[in-house]
Design a protein around this motif. Structure first.
Motif, PDB file in Angstrom:
ATOM      1  N   PRO A 291     -30.348  32.217 -28.406  1.00  0.00           N
ATOM      2  CA  PRO A 291     -30.780  30.933 -28.996  1.00  0.00           C
ATOM      3  C   PRO A 291     -30.085  29.713 -28.415  1.00  0.00           C
ATOM      4  O   PRO A 291     -30.730  28.686 -28.188  1.00  0.00           O
ATOM      5  CB  PRO A 291     -30.456  31.121 -30.485  1.00  0.00           C
ATOM      6  N   VAL A 292     -28.774  29.784 -28.145  1.00  0.00           N
ATOM      7  CA  VAL A 292     -28.063  28.608 -27.647  1.00  0.00           C
ATOM      8  C   VAL A 292     -28.548  28.231 -26.249  1.00  0.00           C
ATOM      9  O   VAL A 292     -28.660  27.045 -25.913  1.00  0.00           O
ATOM     10  CB  VAL A 292     -26.535  28.848 -27.676  1.00  0.00           C
ATOM     11  N   VAL A 293     -28.885  29.217 -25.423  1.00  0.00           N
ATOM     12  CA  VAL A 293     -29.406  28.945 -24.081  1.00  0.00           C
ATOM     13  C   VAL A 293     -30.870  28.507 -24.156  1.00  0.00           C
ATOM     14  O   VAL A 293     -31.302  27.603 -23.429  1.00  0.00           O
ATOM     15  CB  VAL A 293     -29.243  30.184 -23.178  1.00  0.00           C
ATOM     16  N   HIS A 294     -31.617  29.139 -25.038  1.00  0.00           N
ATOM     17  CA  HIS A 294     -33.015  28.744 -25.230  1.00  0.00           C
ATOM     18  C   HIS A 294     -33.102  27.289 -25.652  1.00  0.00           C
ATOM     19  O   HIS A 294     -34.001  26.549 -25.216  1.00  0.00           O
ATOM     20  CB  HIS A 294     -33.652  29.650 -26.288  1.00  0.00           C
ATOM     21  N   CYS A 295     -32.166  26.853 -26.490  1.00  0.00           N
ATOM     22  CA  CYS A 295     -32.122  25.445 -26.904  1.00  0.00           C
ATOM     23  C   CYS A 295     -31.868  24.544 -25.703  1.00  0.00           C
ATOM     24  O   CYS A 295     -32.522  23.503 -25.548  1.00  0.00           O
ATOM     25  CB  CYS A 295     -31.043  25.255 -27.968  1.00  0.00           C
ATOM     26  N   VAL A 404     -18.253  25.090 -34.642  1.00  0.00           N
ATOM     27  CA  VAL A 404     -17.571  26.132 -33.857  1.00  0.00           C
ATOM     28  C   VAL A 404     -18.549  27.272 -33.614  1.00  0.00           C
ATOM     29  O   VAL A 404     -19.126  27.821 -34.562  1.00  0.00           O
ATOM     30  CB  VAL A 404     -16.320  26.637 -34.591  1.00  0.00           C
ATOM     31  N   LEU A 405     -18.744  27.625 -32.361  1.00  0.00           N
ATOM     32  CA  LEU A 405     -19.681  28.687 -32.020  1.00  0.00           C
ATOM     33  C   LEU A 405     -19.080  30.056 -32.328  1.00  0.00           C
ATOM     34  O   LEU A 405     -17.882  30.281 -32.129  1.00  0.00           O
ATOM     35  CB  LEU A 405     -20.049  28.620 -30.536  1.00  0.00           C
ATOM     36  N   ALA A 406     -19.924  30.961 -32.808  1.00  0.00           N
ATOM     37  CA  ALA A 406     -19.502  32.349 -32.980  1.00  0.00           C
ATOM     38  C   ALA A 406     -19.269  32.975 -31.612  1.00  0.00           C
ATOM     39  O   ALA A 406     -19.670  32.433 -30.574  1.00  0.00           O
ATOM     40  CB  ALA A 406     -20.564  33.124 -33.756  1.00  0.00           C
ATOM     41  N   SER A 407     -18.647  34.148 -31.594  1.00  0.00           N
ATOM     42  CA  SER A 407     -18.256  34.777 -30.337  1.00  0.00           C
ATOM     43  C   SER A 407     -19.440  34.977 -29.401  1.00  0.00           C
ATOM     44  O   SER A 407     -19.392  34.620 -28.221  1.00  0.00           O
ATOM     45  CB  SER A 407     -17.579  36.125 -30.607  1.00  0.00           C
ATOM     46  N   GLU A 408     -20.541  35.534 -29.919  1.00  0.00           N
ATOM     47  CA  GLU A 408     -21.693  35.801 -29.062  1.00  0.00           C
ATOM     48  C   GLU A 408     -22.302  34.498 -28.552  1.00  0.00           C
ATOM     49  O   GLU A 408     -22.709  34.401 -27.390  1.00  0.00           O
ATOM     50  CB  GLU A 408     -22.728  36.613 -29.827  1.00  0.00           C
ATOM     51  N   GLU A 409     -22.367  33.474 -29.420  1.00  0.00           N
ATOM     52  CA  GLU A 409     -22.896  32.177 -29.014  1.00  0.00           C
ATOM     53  C   GLU A 409     -22.019  31.548 -27.942  1.00  0.00           C
ATOM     54  O   GLU A 409     -22.527  30.993 -26.954  1.00  0.00           O
ATOM     55  CB  GLU A 409     -22.983  31.255 -30.226  1.00  0.00           C
ATOM     56  N   PHE A 410     -20.707  31.624 -28.144  1.00  0.00           N
ATOM     57  CA  PHE A 410     -19.779  31.034 -27.174  1.00  0.00           C
ATOM     58  C   PHE A 410     -19.913  31.713 -25.814  1.00  0.00           C
ATOM     59  O   PHE A 410     -19.946  31.039 -24.773  1.00  0.00           O
ATOM     60  CB  PHE A 410     -18.349  31.160 -27.694  1.00  0.00           C
ATOM     61  N   GLN A 411     -20.003  33.039 -25.814  1.00  0.00           N
ATOM     62  CA  GLN A 411     -20.126  33.758 -24.550  1.00  0.00           C
ATOM     63  C   GLN A 411     -21.441  33.423 -23.853  1.00  0.00           C
ATOM     64  O   GLN A 411     -21.497  33.301 -22.624  1.00  0.00           O
ATOM     65  CB  GLN A 411     -20.025  35.257 -24.793  1.00  0.00           C
ATOM     66  N   ALA A 412     -22.523  33.265 -24.638  1.00  0.00           N
ATOM     67  CA  ALA A 412     -23.809  32.898 -24.040  1.00  0.00           C
ATOM     68  C   ALA A 412     -23.744  31.495 -23.448  1.00  0.00           C
ATOM     69  O   ALA A 412     -24.292  31.238 -22.366  1.00  0.00           O
ATOM     70  CB  ALA A 412     -24.919  32.994 -25.083  1.00  0.00           C
ATOM     71  N   GLN A 417     -23.148  28.130 -18.403  1.00  0.00           N
ATOM     72  CA  GLN A 417     -22.386  27.299 -17.468  1.00  0.00           C
ATOM     73  C   GLN A 417     -22.243  28.006 -16.125  1.00  0.00           C
ATOM     74  O   GLN A 417     -22.350  27.380 -15.064  1.00  0.00           O
ATOM     75  CB  GLN A 417     -21.006  26.971 -18.058  1.00  0.00           C
ATOM     76  N   ARG A 418     -22.030  29.320 -16.160  1.00  0.00           N
ATOM     77  CA  ARG A 418     -21.939  30.076 -14.903  1.00  0.00           C
ATOM     78  C   ARG A 418     -23.290  30.095 -14.184  1.00  0.00           C
ATOM     79  O   ARG A 418     -23.349  30.078 -12.947  1.00  0.00           O
ATOM     80  CB  ARG A 418     -21.454  31.504 -15.173  1.00  0.00           C
ATOM     81  N   ALA A 419     -24.372  30.132 -14.957  1.00  0.00           N
ATOM     82  CA  ALA A 419     -25.705  30.081 -14.343  1.00  0.00           C
ATOM     83  C   ALA A 419     -25.925  28.739 -13.662  1.00  0.00           C
ATOM     84  O   ALA A 419     -26.523  28.671 -12.573  1.00  0.00           O
ATOM     85  CB  ALA A 419     -26.777  30.337 -15.404  1.00  0.00           C
ATOM     86  N   LEU A 420     -25.451  27.663 -14.284  1.00  0.00           N
ATOM     87  CA  LEU A 420     -25.536  26.347 -13.656  1.00  0.00           C
ATOM     88  C   LEU A 420     -24.734  26.316 -12.354  1.00  0.00           C
ATOM     89  O   LEU A 420     -25.182  25.759 -11.346  1.00  0.00           O
ATOM     90  CB  LEU A 420     -25.015  25.272 -14.607  1.00  0.00           C
TER      91      LEU A 420
END
Length: 579
Positions: A291-295, A404-412, A417-420
């Motif tokens: 969801p965070v990346v889809h956003c 504050v993002l949850a662990s899975e959200e933060f990792q996504a 950022q790595r994809a960028l």
């Protein structure tokens, strides 16, 4: 080539382990660390464990550092290789097709050819129009790489197998784990390494024996519910390895299995995110699915080319844009007003106007982001320049929010950022791009990129057949053991002539080869754990199923048979499941 059962022994002697998957690399490294700790060590060298793609890149970089020859080829990343394929298809008038589907199909076909030693010239023997087009695309792709001095990962694997000056591979002992089938390209690489003085080993997991159970269940939902409930009893601090559930059709069932597993192992997770997720899905989700990346992708779509109603509605309800909590009511009213507005495409200015007096923070954010975008419309920039702009636009729009993002959200978000950064590194291959094309390529790369968040060591693993290869488990449940899936039908690649696939020995080219590979993998999984459950759903939809013939083989002759349905089911003349 020698074989050994324990990768930990090779690592303890300073060797290198090359794995078929990233997940297996993590498991081998974790087992090594645990073995060192159990031996009383307080410190030890980091285990040299790498998946094949990372090992190839490291070997290529080492060769470049040691030899300053002018003929070194530039190694393309997977994203860059797909960009070349995209260019080849576009030049042939195929840009009207779904780029993500066709590029993935063509790229996978050529990788198979490289792994199994099928030269590009042989592809012209195709007797179908699709096969002949594939041969032409491969010729254009190979010619482009040769003209530009580039090399993809498959080409590097082949080149190392034929290297004349030797391979700078570091450790003297090198083990390969989880590679089934053992392709000709890998065999040639192993021979070359041995010729250069390396000791090459094909690593196999230690063989275990213990309880074996065969379970018949009503349907797939019942099967998964029983599997997760069983796994809960085998998870915990005392287990030497986390329990795992293998699902043959993980891409179809993965997300449903994940939700069901969380319902059982973390009740209430929909209301309150658990600090540590007890279920980890090994495959089935791409980076763009989070969801965070889809956003983030939706924000870029709105800013660049306007968005559909569905995209705009999601953004108004998203928790990943600044001010989401304090403006929840105002954004909900704006979203309701949007539903009453018959517009096919919605831009940032319309959204900002819609949000005035409803959600001032979001309205100001959209105007600020649109101000950054406007001067660059119609420009052509390199991906590195666009990547910096995209990051600035997302920050201006308030992504990824102020909570504050949850662990899975933060990792996504970190993976985004790595994809960028990876997109920014494609300047030489992509060249200057118009804005719409740049956003489209970045979005496609996010859709093509599998992403699996790091999980707690004790989380229940949900794996595909492929991801389970080479691993060792504290407990293992194999699902879906029906006659039509174990073994499944032969699945030859659609673009490679079938005769070439059969001549090369590809295991999915013929039913017999597929059956043999399935049986071999099944035998390895049987020996990978001390606690094993084999199950199949008696019903799928409105149809009844038959158990896999593997369940009547001598491999599980001593299995304890359990009946979880109300009807009697015969497995074998002298073995029955009875309610």
């Amino acid at each position: 080539m020698t074989q050994t059962l324990l990768a930990t022994d090779l690592l303890a002697e300073g060797g290198t382990v090359v794995t078929a998957t990233h997940r297996l690399a993590r498991q081998v490294r974790l087992r090594h660390d645990r073995s060192r700790a159990a031996a009383g060590r307080r410190a030890w060298p980091t285990a040299d464990v790498l998946p094949l793609d990372a090992w190839l890149r490291r070997t290529w970089e080492s060769s470049n550092l040691r030899e300053s020859a002018p003929d070194h080829l530039r190694l393309l990343s997977e994203d860059e290789s797909r960009l070349v394929w995209r260019r080849v298809l576009a030049s042939d008038g195929q840009d009207r097709l779904d780029a993500g589907v066709i590029v993935s199909l063509v790229a996978s076909g050529w990788r198979l050819c490289q792994a199994w030693g099928i030269p590009a010239s042989a592809l012209h023997a195709a007797d179908s129009e699709d096969g002949r087009m594939f041969a032409q695309w491969v010729d254009s792709y190979v010619a482009e790489l040769e003209r530009r001095g580039w090399q993809d990962a498959g080409g590097l694997l082949q080149a190392l197998g034929h290297a004349a000056r030797g391979i700078q591979a570091g450790a003297r002992r090198i083990g390969f784990a989880g590679f089934d089938p053992w392709t000709p390209a890998l065999a040639q690489l192993a021979d070359r390494l041995q010729a250069d003085g390396h000791e090459v080993t094909r690593l196999l997991p230690s063989r275990r024996s213990g309880t074996r159970r065969i379970v018949a269940v009503r349907n797939e939902s019942d099967e998964l519910a029983r599997a997760f409930s069983w796994a809960a009893g085998h998870a915990g601090p005392g287990a030497d390895a986390p329990p795992a559930i293998v699902i043959p059709d993980l891409e179809r069932q993965g997300e449903g299995a994940r939700r069901l597993g969380l319902d059982i192992l973390a009740p209430g997770w929909r209301l309150r995110e658990p600090a540590v997720r007890p279920v980890v899905l090994a495959a089935g989700r791409q980076l763009a699915d989070y969801p965070v990346v889809h956003c983030a992708l939706n924000v870029l779509d709105v800013l660049v080319a306007d968005a559909s109603f569905e995209q705009a509605s999601l953004l108004l309800r998203s928790c990943y844009l600044a001010g989401a909590d304090e403006e929840r009511g105002g954004r909900a009213r704006a979203e309701l007003q949007l539903r009453r507005t018959p517009l096919e495409h919605i831009g940032p200015r319309f959204l900002a106007t819609l949000l005035d007096r409803q959600a001032l923070v979001m309205a100001a954010r959209w105007r600020a982001a649109d101000t950054l975008v406007e001067p660059l419309r119609g420009r052509r920039l390199l991906p590195s320049a666009w990547a910096g702009q995209f990051a600035a636009w997302l920050a201006a729009a308030g992504w990824p929010g102020d909570r504050v993002l949850a662990s899975e959200e933060f990792q996504a978000a970190e993976a985004w950022q790595r994809a960028l950064e990876a997109f920014a590194g494609t300047d030489e291959v992509a060249g200057p791009l118009p804005l719409g094309t740049a956003v489209g390529i970045l979005a496609q790369q996010a859709r093509d990129k599998p992403f699996e968040p790091e999980s707690h060591d004790e989380a229940v693993q949900v794996l595909s057949f492929r991801e389970a290869e080479g691993q060792e488990f504290g407990a293992l449940w194999l699902c879906g053991l029906t006659a039509d899936r174990w073994p499944g039908p032969a699945r030859p690649h659609a673009l490679i002539p079938l005769a070439l696939q059969q001549a090369a020995g590809m295991p999915e080219a013929t039913p017999a080869a597929t059956e043999e590979q399935t049986r071999r993998r099944f035998e390895q999984l049987l020996a990978s754990t001390e606690h094993l459950v084999l199950s199949w759903p008696v019903e799928q939809g409105d149809a009844e199923t038959l158990p896999s013939p593997l369940l009547t083989s001598p491999l599980v002759a001593d299995a304890y048979v359990v009946m979880a349905t109300a009807d009697e089911i015969t497995l074998h003349p002298d073995r029955q499941c009875v309610a």
